[in-house]
Design an enzyme around this catalytic site. Structure first.
Site, PDB file in Angstrom:
ATOM      1  N   HIS A   1       0.834  -1.213   0.000  1.00 40.09           N
ATOM      2  CA  HIS A   1       0.000   0.000   0.000  1.00 40.09           C
ATOM      3  C   HIS A   1       0.865   1.258   0.000  1.00 40.09           C
ATOM      4  O   HIS A   1       0.447   2.303  -0.495  1.00 40.09           O
ATOM      5  CB  HIS A   1      -0.888   0.044   1.270  1.00 40.09           C
ATOM      6  CG  HIS A   1      -1.615  -1.223   1.535  1.00 40.09           C
ATOM      7  ND1 HIS A   1      -2.559  -1.716   0.673  1.00 40.09           N
ATOM      8  CD2 HIS A   1      -1.527  -2.112   2.564  1.00 40.09           C
ATOM      9  CE1 HIS A   1      -3.032  -2.852   1.174  1.00 40.09           C
ATOM     10  NE2 HIS A   1      -2.432  -3.112   2.295  1.00 40.09           N
TER      11      HIS A   1
ATOM     12  N   HIS B   1       5.458   6.591   6.808  1.00 37.61           N
ATOM     13  CA  HIS B   1       5.146   6.162   5.447  1.00 37.61           C
ATOM     14  C   HIS B   1       4.621   7.373   4.687  1.00 37.61           C
ATOM     15  O   HIS B   1       4.405   8.433   5.274  1.00 37.61           O
ATOM     16  CB  HIS B   1       4.095   5.036   5.457  1.00 37.61           C
ATOM     17  CG  HIS B   1       2.814   5.479   6.065  1.00 37.61           C
ATOM     18  ND1 HIS B   1       2.553   5.380   7.418  1.00 37.61           N
ATOM     19  CD2 HIS B   1       1.744   6.097   5.516  1.00 37.61           C
ATOM     20  CE1 HIS B   1       1.370   5.890   7.677  1.00 37.61           C
ATOM     21  NE2 HIS B   1       0.872   6.358   6.546  1.00 37.61           N
TER      22      HIS B   1
ATOM     23  N   HIS C   1       1.998   8.938   1.308  1.00 36.24           N
ATOM     24  CA  HIS C   1       0.879   8.789   0.352  1.00 36.24           C
ATOM     25  C   HIS C   1       1.192   9.767  -0.771  1.00 36.24           C
ATOM     26  O   HIS C   1       1.655  10.894  -0.493  1.00 36.24           O
ATOM     27  CB  HIS C   1      -0.452   9.163   1.012  1.00 36.24           C
ATOM     28  CG  HIS C   1      -0.788   8.338   2.227  1.00 36.24           C
ATOM     29  ND1 HIS C   1      -1.567   7.193   2.169  1.00 36.24           N
ATOM     30  CD2 HIS C   1      -0.455   8.508   3.530  1.00 36.24           C
ATOM     31  CE1 HIS C   1      -1.686   6.705   3.405  1.00 36.24           C
ATOM     32  NE2 HIS C   1      -1.021   7.471   4.245  1.00 36.24           N
TER      33      HIS C   1
ATOM     34  N   GLU D   1      -3.384  13.532   1.383  1.00 38.28           N
ATOM     35  CA  GLU D   1      -4.660  13.032   1.912  1.00 38.28           C
ATOM     36  C   GLU D   1      -5.448  14.203   2.497  1.00 38.28           C
ATOM     37  O   GLU D   1      -6.562  14.494   2.053  1.00 38.28           O
ATOM     38  CB  GLU D   1      -4.387  11.960   2.967  1.00 38.28           C
ATOM     39  CG  GLU D   1      -3.612  10.784   2.364  1.00 38.28           C
ATOM     40  CD  GLU D   1      -3.940   9.474   2.999  1.00 38.28           C
ATOM     41  OE1 GLU D   1      -3.669   9.290   4.200  1.00 38.28           O
ATOM     42  OE2 GLU D   1      -4.505   8.619   2.312  1.00 38.28           O
TER      43      GLU D   1
ATOM     44  N   HIS E   1       3.354  10.577   6.815  1.00 41.16           N
ATOM     45  CA  HIS E   1       2.705  10.288   8.098  1.00 41.16           C
ATOM     46  C   HIS E   1       3.689   9.636   9.059  1.00 41.16           C
ATOM     47  O   HIS E   1       4.214   8.548   8.794  1.00 41.16           O
ATOM     48  CB  HIS E   1       1.510   9.345   7.883  1.00 41.16           C
ATOM     49  CG  HIS E   1       0.362  10.015   7.221  1.00 41.16           C
ATOM     50  ND1 HIS E   1      -0.647   9.316   6.582  1.00 41.16           N
ATOM     51  CD2 HIS E   1       0.066  11.319   7.062  1.00 41.16           C
ATOM     52  CE1 HIS E   1      -1.520  10.169   6.090  1.00 41.16           C
ATOM     53  NE2 HIS E   1      -1.113  11.401   6.368  1.00 41.16           N
TER      54      HIS E   1
ATOM     55  N   THR F   1      -6.054   6.383   7.781  1.00 42.10           N
ATOM     56  CA  THR F   1      -6.620   6.703   6.460  1.00 42.10           C
ATOM     57  C   THR F   1      -6.604   5.480   5.542  1.00 42.10           C
ATOM     58  O   THR F   1      -6.925   5.580   4.366  1.00 42.10           O
ATOM     59  CB  THR F   1      -5.815   7.824   5.776  1.00 42.10           C
ATOM     60  OG1 THR F   1      -4.477   7.338   5.537  1.00 42.10           O
ATOM     61  CG2 THR F   1      -5.773   9.070   6.633  1.00 42.10           C
TER      62      THR F   1
END
Ligand SMILES: Cc1ccc(O)c(S)c1
Ligand SMILES: [Zn+2]
Length: 261
Positions: free
Chosen positions: A64, A94, A96, A106, A119, A199
């Site tokens: 992911h 990590h 996104h 996000e 994050h 999230t």
């Protein structure tokens, strides 16, 4: 199979509620932060990060995102202050991100999204015995969110991007020692804070969010290296580029967003 989830048309954010009904809960993340609708709270002190003895362990592709895990058996790296009543232990960080030329943060700010979002995940080891237990408690986690925008090259991000080729495929893990994420923070830690959730599934409503107002700047070339990762395992014949692994903003449902000064 089972609770498999992703960011595609069939298994993406609009489908998550089928296996994770909390997706439609009252404190979901991310959200759109509208600065002139936040309440300034002078009782909100500064965020204090004690990362000087942090111990990074490895970097991994979990199918992911790309995640850097830390040793969290003691209080060697903690965040405290701000909205937090206890010190929270650093567990992992990590990212996104979006596709080429597209944005992928996000949280959004007055409807505007950034290229990416970092994050830093921490857990309340004062009240809870394990990360897993904290992850399901209303005050269990504290996630520090940092926006990334594109521009000049970031002087330290190469330490992450140079390692990405070693974790191209889902399930790959490699040693990653001696990395201190303090080098990825902007100079000002002014922030917005609100109560929300993970999230990604299982979307537990256990996060005290601390979203830093100022973005860090990274180059398009550095961001492009994140897109060389794939969601799929080496043994699979599909090679689905890892990008757009972000959840869109969720309903505020009456929540207040506070602003540090
Ligand atoms: C613990 C955790 C795992 C994955 C995530 O995207 C977030 S935001 C938090
Ligand atoms: Zn995240």
């Amino acid at each position: 199979t089972g609770n498999h989830w992703g960011y595609g048309k069939e298994d993406g954010p609009t489908a998550w509620h089928k296996n994770y009904p909390v997706a439609e809960g009252d404190r979901q993340s991310p959200i759109d932060i509208i600065p002139n609708q936040t309440s300034h709270d002078s009782s909100l002190g500064p965020i204090v990060l004690n990362y000087d003895h942090c111990t990074s362990i490895n970097i991994a592709n979990n199918g992911h995102s790309v995640v850097v895990e830390f040793e969290d058996s003691d209080d060697r790296s903690v965040i405290r202050g701000g909205p937090l009543d206890n010190p929270y232990r650093l567990k992992q960080f990590h990212f996104h991100w979006g596709g080429k030329g597209c944005h992928g943060s996000e949280h959004t700010v007055a409807g505007n999204s950034y290229a990416s979002e970092l994050h830093l995940v921490h857990w309340n080891a004062v009240k809870y015995k394990t990360f897993g237990e904290a992850a399901t408690a209303p005050d269990g986690l504290a996630v520090l969110g940092i926006f990334l925008e594109t521009g000049d090259e970031h002087r330290w991000l190469h330490m992450i991007t140079d390692a990405l080729y070693t974790v191209k495929f889902k399930g790959s893990v490699t040693d990653f020692k001696g990395f201190n994420p303090k080098c990825l923070l902007p100079s000002s830690l002014q922030y917005w804070t609100y109560l929300g959730s993970l999230t990604t599934p299982p979307l537990h409503e256990s996060v005290i969010w601390i979203v830093v107002k100022d973005p860090i700047v990274v180059s398009e070339k550095q961001l492009g290296k994140f897109r060389t990762l794939v969601f799929t395992g080496e043994e699979e014949d599909q090679r689905t580029r890892m990008e757009n692994n972000f959840r869109p903003p969720q309903l505020l449902k009456g929540r207040k967003v506070r602003s540090s000064n």
